[in-house]
Design an enzyme around this catalytic site. Structure first.
Site, PDB file in Angstrom:
ATOM      1  N   GLU A 140       0.911  -1.144   0.045  1.00  0.00           N
ATOM      2  CA  GLU A 140      -0.035  -0.059  -0.260  1.00  0.00           C
ATOM      3  C   GLU A 140       0.708   1.393   0.008  1.00  0.00           C
ATOM      4  O   GLU A 140       1.850   1.322   0.735  1.00  0.00           O
ATOM      5  CB  GLU A 140      -0.959  -0.022   1.296  1.00  0.00           C
ATOM      6  CG  GLU A 140      -2.047  -1.010   1.183  1.00  0.00           C
ATOM      7  CD  GLU A 140      -2.849  -0.854   2.310  1.00  0.00           C
ATOM      8  OE1 GLU A 140      -3.363   0.070   2.888  1.00  0.00           O
ATOM      9  OE2 GLU A 140      -3.338  -2.067   2.575  1.00  0.00           O
ATOM     10  N   ALA A 239      13.516  -0.655  12.350  1.00  0.00           N
ATOM     11  CA  ALA A 239      12.894  -0.983  13.768  1.00  0.00           C
ATOM     12  C   ALA A 239      11.906   0.115  13.823  1.00  0.00           C
ATOM     13  O   ALA A 239      12.107   1.094  13.358  1.00  0.00           O
ATOM     14  CB  ALA A 239      14.236  -0.929  14.734  1.00  0.00           C
ATOM     15  N   CYS A 247      -2.373  -7.141   5.830  1.00  0.00           N
ATOM     16  CA  CYS A 247      -1.646  -8.368   5.242  1.00  0.00           C
ATOM     17  C   CYS A 247      -0.759  -8.989   6.266  1.00  0.00           C
ATOM     18  O   CYS A 247      -1.041 -10.335   6.421  1.00  0.00           O
ATOM     19  CB  CYS A 247      -0.844  -7.954   4.032  1.00  0.00           C
ATOM     20  SG  CYS A 247      -1.763  -7.486   2.721  1.00  0.00           S
TER      21      CYS A 247
HETATM   22  C1  UDX Z   1       2.721  -6.049   2.668  1.00  0.00           C
HETATM   23  C2  UDX Z   1       3.705  -6.850   1.826  1.00  0.00           C
HETATM   24  O1  UDX Z   1       5.050  -5.677   1.739  1.00  0.00           O
HETATM   25  C3  UDX Z   1       3.213  -6.775   0.241  1.00  0.00           C
HETATM   26  O2  UDX Z   1       4.267  -7.355  -0.548  1.00  0.00           O
HETATM   27  C4  UDX Z   1       1.924  -7.521   0.372  1.00  0.00           C
HETATM   28  O3  UDX Z   1       1.553  -7.695  -0.909  1.00  0.00           O
HETATM   29  C5  UDX Z   1       1.138  -7.064   1.219  1.00  0.00           C
HETATM   30  O4  UDX Z   1       1.658  -6.852   2.633  1.00  0.00           O
HETATM   31  P1  UDX Z   1       1.826  -3.495   3.156  1.00  0.00           P
HETATM   32  O5  UDX Z   1       1.062  -4.229   4.180  1.00  0.00           O
HETATM   33  O6  UDX Z   1       1.128  -2.750   2.066  1.00  0.00           O
HETATM   34  O7  UDX Z   1       2.587  -4.501   2.214  1.00  0.00           O
HETATM   35  O8  UDX Z   1       2.881  -2.579   3.719  1.00  0.00           O
HETATM   36  P2  UDX Z   1       4.555  -2.820   4.005  1.00  0.00           P
HETATM   37  O9  UDX Z   1       5.255  -1.659   3.322  1.00  0.00           O
HETATM   38  O10 UDX Z   1       4.975  -4.186   3.685  1.00  0.00           O
HETATM   39  O11 UDX Z   1       4.585  -2.413   5.604  1.00  0.00           O
HETATM   40  C6  UDX Z   1       3.934  -3.367   6.622  1.00  0.00           C
HETATM   41  C7  UDX Z   1       4.230  -2.842   7.880  1.00  0.00           C
HETATM   42  O12 UDX Z   1       5.647  -3.187   8.408  1.00  0.00           O
HETATM   43  C8  UDX Z   1       4.045  -1.262   8.056  1.00  0.00           C
HETATM   44  O13 UDX Z   1       3.209  -1.105   9.308  1.00  0.00           O
HETATM   45  C9  UDX Z   1       5.387  -0.758   8.241  1.00  0.00           C
HETATM   46  O14 UDX Z   1       5.617   0.459   8.848  1.00  0.00           O
HETATM   47  C10 UDX Z   1       6.124  -1.968   8.827  1.00  0.00           C
HETATM   48  N1  UDX Z   1       7.330  -2.116   8.282  1.00  0.00           N
HETATM   49  C11 UDX Z   1       7.935  -2.042   7.263  1.00  0.00           C
HETATM   50  C12 UDX Z   1       8.368  -1.783   9.479  1.00  0.00           C
HETATM   51  O15 UDX Z   1       8.147  -1.664  10.702  1.00  0.00           O
HETATM   52  N2  UDX Z   1       9.857  -1.917   9.060  1.00  0.00           N
HETATM   53  C13 UDX Z   1      10.358  -2.074   7.924  1.00  0.00           C
HETATM   54  O16 UDX Z   1      11.561  -1.977   7.789  1.00  0.00           O
HETATM   55  C14 UDX Z   1       9.424  -2.136   6.621  1.00  0.00           C
END
Ligand code: UDX
Length: 417
Positions: A140, A239, A247
């Site tokens: 997203e 972090a 998801c």
């Molecule tokens: C995720 C997957 O990345 C994607 O491939 C799948 O199709 C759907 O689920 P999404 O949930 O949209 O995508 O967001 P993403 O960017 O993956 O972040 C998920 C969560 O992890 C967020 O709350 C983000 O803040 C957190 N996050 C992400 C971290 O805390 N640290 C990181 O290094 C990366």
């Protein structure tokens, strides 16, 4: 596209951008009318522009028969939320399958995230129906970019549906991405294992961060250092206050439950979720360390969405934090540039503000939950400092300029630093 929600609409718009003709069927008539006018009912950068620019290649309809008449590949893009047992609710997917008449010309292409084995059982139920698994990996906030520049395209098909698999793979050919051709069950597992691994990676770095705090190391430095190892890689090592969104939680639970249903206890994933739940709550003790009991204190939450560039608040850390803060007797003020409207129904006892400055006015502490760029651009040393009752910042995403804040007289708490 069967379903013009977030996945269906992103896929439709991007396929149209590649020059394909798309018919998108959505059961809510008002949504179809709005989409036909070019109105996109969600915050996704670049998506409205694509829908408008490719309007002549996308037809929105409520009619399944129009879809069956005009198309051969039916991309199933309906949602599969978890049930109370942690299994995926497949009722919407099943409803789509039931709507299809027996036809050797059509194939269902599964974009929805489904448990491993779903394709097999659908094919068993509807013998002769073409079936291809083509999971989506869109994030997203960057979905359009992700679709047009994918790391890989996964196409799973059995022997009987090989030709349909070829046609699905061909749709993505203009992107020049590596394409994994495999069987249906493996394609289904690639999707779940990818999300479970990413959630594991974040929970891992969050635990490293927590230990860094105790031992005097800086998790940002550590992440940079380990990320240069090509076997580890630098991404998804930020972090923070925990992962959220629709998801990760759902897919980790689904994979864990799927394993449990076969008698296998997936211990690692149990820990990944638990670490995340604890991470979401750690901010409370950071605030208490400086403020003592939180009763009667005012805490400003900067950001409600589960990450920037989306108005999605599903499983967002802000919601857990707001509830916990209120449980401790604190008064919660929250601000988000786009998610506030959605949050109104959920954060019923919090004060939703129209700007970051309004939320910070008179606050005893600020907690940065979502790294929206505008929070970095606030005049922390001047206006923010003057407005807050107490200059305490918990930077839940290691996003702000720590040195500048400290120099301005703030007490700064980051994550793992
Ligand atoms: C995720 C997957 O990345 C994607 O491939 C799948 O199709 C759907 O689920 P999404 O949930 O949209 O995508 O967001 P993403 O960017 O993956 O972040 C998920 C969560 O992890 C967020 O709350 C983000 O803040 C957190 N996050 C992400 C971290 O805390 N640290 C990181 O290094 C990366």
């Amino acid at each position: 596209m069967v379903g013009a929600g977030w996945v269906g609409l992103c896929t439709a718009a991007c396929f149209a951008e590649l020059g394909h003709e798309v018919v998108a069927r959505e059961i809510v008539p008002e949504k179809v009318e709005a989409l036909a006018r070019g109105e996109v009912p969600m915050h996704e950068p670049g998506l409205p522009e694509l829908v408008v620019r490719n309007a002549d290649r996308i037809t929105f309809t409520t009619s399944m028969s129009e879809l069956l008449e005009r198309t051969r590949l039916l991309f199933c893009c309906v949602d599969t939320p978890p049930t109370y047992s942690g299994d995926a609710d497949l009722s919407r997917v099943e409803a789509v399958v039931d709507e299809l008449e027996q036809s050797a010309e059509h194939a269902i292409v599964m974009k929805s995230t489904v448990p491993v084995g779903t394709g097999r059982s659908i094919q068993r139920r509807r013998d002769g129906l073409g079936y291809v698994s083509n999971p989506e990996f869109l994030k997203e906030g960057t979905a359009v970019e992700d679709f047009l520049h994918p790391d890989r395209v996964v196409v799973g098909a059995g022997e009987a549906s090989r030709a349909f698999g070829d046609r699905v793979a061909a749709l993505y050919e203009p992107l020049g991405a590596p394409t994994v051709r495999t069987d249906v069950a493996s394609a289904e597992m690639i999707k779940l294992a990818s999300n479970a691994f990413l959630a594991t990676k974040i929970s891992f770095i969050n635990e490293i961060a927590n230990v860094c705090e105790e031992l005097g190391a800086d998790v940002n430095e550590v992440a940079a250092g380990i990320g240069l190892d090509a076997r580890i890689g630098p991404r998804f090592l930020r972090a923070g206050v925990g992962w959220g969104g629709s998801c990760f939680g759902k897919d980790v639970l689904s994979l864990k439950q799927m394993a449990a249903n076969t008698g296998y206890h997936f211990q690692l994933l149990t820990a990944v979720t638990e670490v995340n739940e604890l991470q979401k709550r750690r901010t409370i003790s950071k605030l208490q360390k400086h403020l003592g009991p939180l009763v009667g204190r005012t805490v400003a939450l900067l950001g409600i969405a589960f990450k920037p560039d989306t108005d999605d608040i599903r499983d967002a850390t802000s919601l857990v934090l707001a509830g916990r803060l209120q449980g401790e007797g604190a008064h919660v003020r929250a601000y988000d540039p786009v998610a506030a409207e959605r949050a109104r129904a959920v954060l019923v006892n919090a004060e939703l503000c129209d700007s970051a400055l309004e939320a910070l006015d008179g606050a005893d502490a600020a907690v940065l939950v979502t790294e929206w760029p505008e929070f970095g651009e606030l005049d922390w040393a001047g206006e923010v400092k003057a407005r807050m009752a107490n200059p305490l910042v918990v930077d839940g995403r290691n996003f702000l300029d720590r040195e500048a804040l400290r120099a301005a007289g703030f007490t700064y708490e980051g994550i793992g630093r």
